[in-house]
Design a protein around this motif. Structure first.
Motif, PDB file in Angstrom:
ATOM      1  N   VAL A   1       0.922  -1.232  -0.017  1.00 58.21           N
ATOM      2  CA  VAL A   1       0.190   0.026   0.009  1.00 58.21           C
ATOM      3  C   VAL A   1       1.231   1.485   0.172  1.00 58.21           C
ATOM      4  O   VAL A   1       1.651   1.691   0.472  1.00 58.21           O
ATOM      5  CB  VAL A   1      -0.774  -0.195   1.035  1.00 58.21           C
ATOM      6  CG1 VAL A   1      -1.818   1.092   1.081  1.00 58.21           C
ATOM      7  CG2 VAL A   1      -1.815  -0.912   1.149  1.00 58.21           C
ATOM      8  N   TYR A   2       0.494   2.150  -1.333  1.00 57.04           N
ATOM      9  CA  TYR A   2       1.009   3.022  -1.123  1.00 57.04           C
ATOM     10  C   TYR A   2       0.344   4.363  -1.300  1.00 57.04           C
ATOM     11  O   TYR A   2      -0.064   4.050  -2.305  1.00 57.04           O
ATOM     12  CB  TYR A   2       2.318   2.935  -1.541  1.00 57.04           C
ATOM     13  CG  TYR A   2       2.660   2.276  -3.200  1.00 57.04           C
ATOM     14  CD1 TYR A   2       2.275   3.694  -3.850  1.00 57.04           C
ATOM     15  CD2 TYR A   2       2.530   1.306  -3.633  1.00 57.04           C
ATOM     16  CE1 TYR A   2       2.580   3.629  -5.947  1.00 57.04           C
ATOM     17  CE2 TYR A   2       2.170   1.295  -4.853  1.00 57.04           C
ATOM     18  CZ  TYR A   2       2.307   2.374  -5.927  1.00 57.04           C
ATOM     19  OH  TYR A   2       2.572   1.835  -7.293  1.00 57.04           O
ATOM     20  N   ILE A   3       0.965   5.696  -1.137  1.00 57.68           N
ATOM     21  CA  ILE A   3       0.627   6.676  -2.243  1.00 57.68           C
ATOM     22  C   ILE A   3       1.016   7.319  -3.060  1.00 57.68           C
ATOM     23  O   ILE A   3       2.267   7.547  -3.064  1.00 57.68           O
ATOM     24  CB  ILE A   3       0.741   8.231  -1.251  1.00 57.68           C
ATOM     25  CG1 ILE A   3      -0.179   7.899   0.003  1.00 57.68           C
ATOM     26  CG2 ILE A   3      -0.240   9.136  -1.500  1.00 57.68           C
ATOM     27  CD1 ILE A   3      -0.474   9.124   1.618  1.00 57.68           C
ATOM     28  N   ASP A   4       1.048   7.945  -4.065  1.00 52.62           N
ATOM     29  CA  ASP A   4       1.964   7.647  -5.309  1.00 52.62           C
ATOM     30  C   ASP A   4       1.138   8.827  -6.401  1.00 52.62           C
ATOM     31  O   ASP A   4       0.056   9.474  -5.994  1.00 52.62           O
ATOM     32  CB  ASP A   4       0.744   6.927  -6.392  1.00 52.62           C
ATOM     33  CG  ASP A   4       1.673   6.583  -7.553  1.00 52.62           C
ATOM     34  OD1 ASP A   4       2.949   6.423  -7.316  1.00 52.62           O
ATOM     35  OD2 ASP A   4       1.598   6.462  -8.679  1.00 52.62           O
ATOM     36  N   TYR A   5       2.685   9.494  -5.986  1.00 59.03           N
ATOM     37  CA  TYR A   5       2.328  11.140  -6.658  1.00 59.03           C
ATOM     38  C   TYR A   5       3.400  11.261  -7.943  1.00 59.03           C
ATOM     39  O   TYR A   5       4.189  10.688  -7.906  1.00 59.03           O
ATOM     40  CB  TYR A   5       3.182  12.039  -6.038  1.00 59.03           C
ATOM     41  CG  TYR A   5       2.572  12.538  -3.913  1.00 59.03           C
ATOM     42  CD1 TYR A   5       1.612  12.734  -3.486  1.00 59.03           C
ATOM     43  CD2 TYR A   5       3.161  10.949  -2.879  1.00 59.03           C
ATOM     44  CE1 TYR A   5       1.093  13.400  -2.223  1.00 59.03           C
ATOM     45  CE2 TYR A   5       3.102  11.274  -2.189  1.00 59.03           C
ATOM     46  CZ  TYR A   5       1.534  11.529  -1.207  1.00 59.03           C
ATOM     47  OH  TYR A   5       1.265  12.156  -0.099  1.00 59.03           O
ATOM     48  N   PHE A   6       2.696  12.393  -8.850  1.00 58.86           N
ATOM     49  CA  PHE A   6       4.028  13.101  -9.561  1.00 58.86           C
ATOM     50  C   PHE A   6       4.717  13.814  -8.654  1.00 58.86           C
ATOM     51  O   PHE A   6       4.617  14.444  -7.688  1.00 58.86           O
ATOM     52  CB  PHE A   6       2.845  14.009 -10.478  1.00 58.86           C
ATOM     53  CG  PHE A   6       2.357  12.967 -11.337  1.00 58.86           C
ATOM     54  CD1 PHE A   6       2.442  12.729 -12.619  1.00 58.86           C
ATOM     55  CD2 PHE A   6       0.844  12.704 -11.275  1.00 58.86           C
ATOM     56  CE1 PHE A   6       1.539  11.889 -13.193  1.00 58.86           C
ATOM     57  CE2 PHE A   6       0.117  12.310 -11.518  1.00 58.86           C
ATOM     58  CZ  PHE A   6       0.614  11.634 -13.189  1.00 58.86           C
ATOM     59  N   SER A   7       6.370  13.728  -9.018  1.00 59.58           N
ATOM     60  CA  SER A   7       7.129  14.887  -8.757  1.00 59.58           C
ATOM     61  C   SER A   7       8.158  16.101  -9.394  1.00 59.58           C
ATOM     62  O   SER A   7       7.702  15.395 -10.637  1.00 59.58           O
ATOM     63  CB  SER A   7       7.654  13.916  -6.903  1.00 59.58           C
ATOM     64  OG  SER A   7       8.306  13.470  -7.911  1.00 59.58           O
ATOM     65  N   ASP A   8       9.219  16.055  -8.555  1.00 66.04           N
ATOM     66  CA  ASP A   8       9.663  17.067  -9.175  1.00 66.04           C
ATOM     67  C   ASP A   8      11.520  15.828  -9.279  1.00 66.04           C
ATOM     68  O   ASP A   8      11.337  15.050  -8.275  1.00 66.04           O
ATOM     69  CB  ASP A   8       9.843  18.083  -9.206  1.00 66.04           C
ATOM     70  CG  ASP A   8      10.686  18.584  -7.739  1.00 66.04           C
ATOM     71  OD1 ASP A   8      10.676  17.591  -6.896  1.00 66.04           O
ATOM     72  OD2 ASP A   8      10.186  19.918  -6.828  1.00 66.04           O
ATOM     73  N   ALA A   9      11.945  16.566  -9.540  1.00 62.07           N
ATOM     74  CA  ALA A   9      13.825  15.382  -8.872  1.00 62.07           C
ATOM     75  C   ALA A   9      14.060  15.518  -8.205  1.00 62.07           C
ATOM     76  O   ALA A   9      15.127  14.585  -7.469  1.00 62.07           O
ATOM     77  CB  ALA A   9      14.488  16.352 -10.435  1.00 62.07           C
ATOM     78  N   ASP A  10      13.832  16.888  -7.010  1.00 59.49           N
ATOM     79  CA  ASP A  10      14.121  16.675  -5.729  1.00 59.49           C
ATOM     80  C   ASP A  10      13.114  16.119  -4.257  1.00 59.49           C
ATOM     81  O   ASP A  10      13.035  16.006  -3.665  1.00 59.49           O
ATOM     82  CB  ASP A  10      14.495  17.680  -5.105  1.00 59.49           C
ATOM     83  CG  ASP A  10      15.338  18.710  -6.307  1.00 59.49           C
ATOM     84  OD1 ASP A  10      16.353  18.621  -6.201  1.00 59.49           O
ATOM     85  OD2 ASP A  10      15.098  19.865  -6.653  1.00 59.49           O
TER      86      ASP A  10
END
Length: 169
Positions: free
Chosen positions: A96-105
């Motif tokens: 189970v995880y929370i999935d995000y779009f992110s940046d390189a940092d």
């Protein structure tokens, strides 16, 4: 090798299912180990140029998919960063995880929908049924990722997973 992914949309949930011709432990390992993920994560023509996995509750998986296929036109050379924060892990059975779009940092991308993912690994006639339940904040948020082509991307990614599992056995 055709084994179609089953897709169901129910309100703010997207449910994806597919049976893989591999033992459950191996399918689970393919999702939990960076060395496995590098071989198959992402649609065809994309590669994981960055893949850091801290596989434990509270741990983070941070990655970058990069398009290396010149035939994909405007996407060629494009990078897509993602971040997942593991919530619960039951060895061989569930992630189970929370999935995000992110940046390189690793900062979450503003205005992009995140989702709570339940990955369930079930024994199925000597194979593994993978069930991916993605819950979004709203039906609109879910529709936005469907409009981005996420369903096709997952289907291609799971085809690559099937090929990787076959090569591992």
């Amino acid at each position: 090798m055709s084994n179609p992914m089953i897709t169901k949309v129910m309100g703010q949930e997207l449910i994806l299912e597919r049976v893989f011709n591999a033992p459950r432990e191996l399918v689970f390992k393919a999702f939990s180990d960076a060395e496995h993920l590098k071989h198959w994560w992402g649609p065809r023509g994309w590669t994981l140029s960055v893949c850091h996995v801290d596989f434990r509750p509270g741990g983070i998986w941070h990655y970058c998919m990069k398009c290396i296929d010149e035939n994909q036109g405007d996407f060629f050379g494009y990078e897509s960063w993602g971040k997942s924060v593991y919530q619960e892990i039951v060895d061989g059975e569930k992630i189970v995880y929370i999935d995000y779009f992110s940046d390189a940092d690793g900062n979450e991308a503003e205005g992009m929908p995140s989702s709570l993912i339940n990955l369930i690994f079930e024994e199925f006639e000597g194979k593994t049924k993978l069930i991916n339940i993605a819950k979004y904040a709203s039906a609109e948020a879910l529709q936005s990722v469907i409009d981005m082509g996420m369903e096709q991307g997952v289907a291609q990614t799971w085809d690559r997973l099937a090929e990787h599992l076959q090569a591992m056995q």
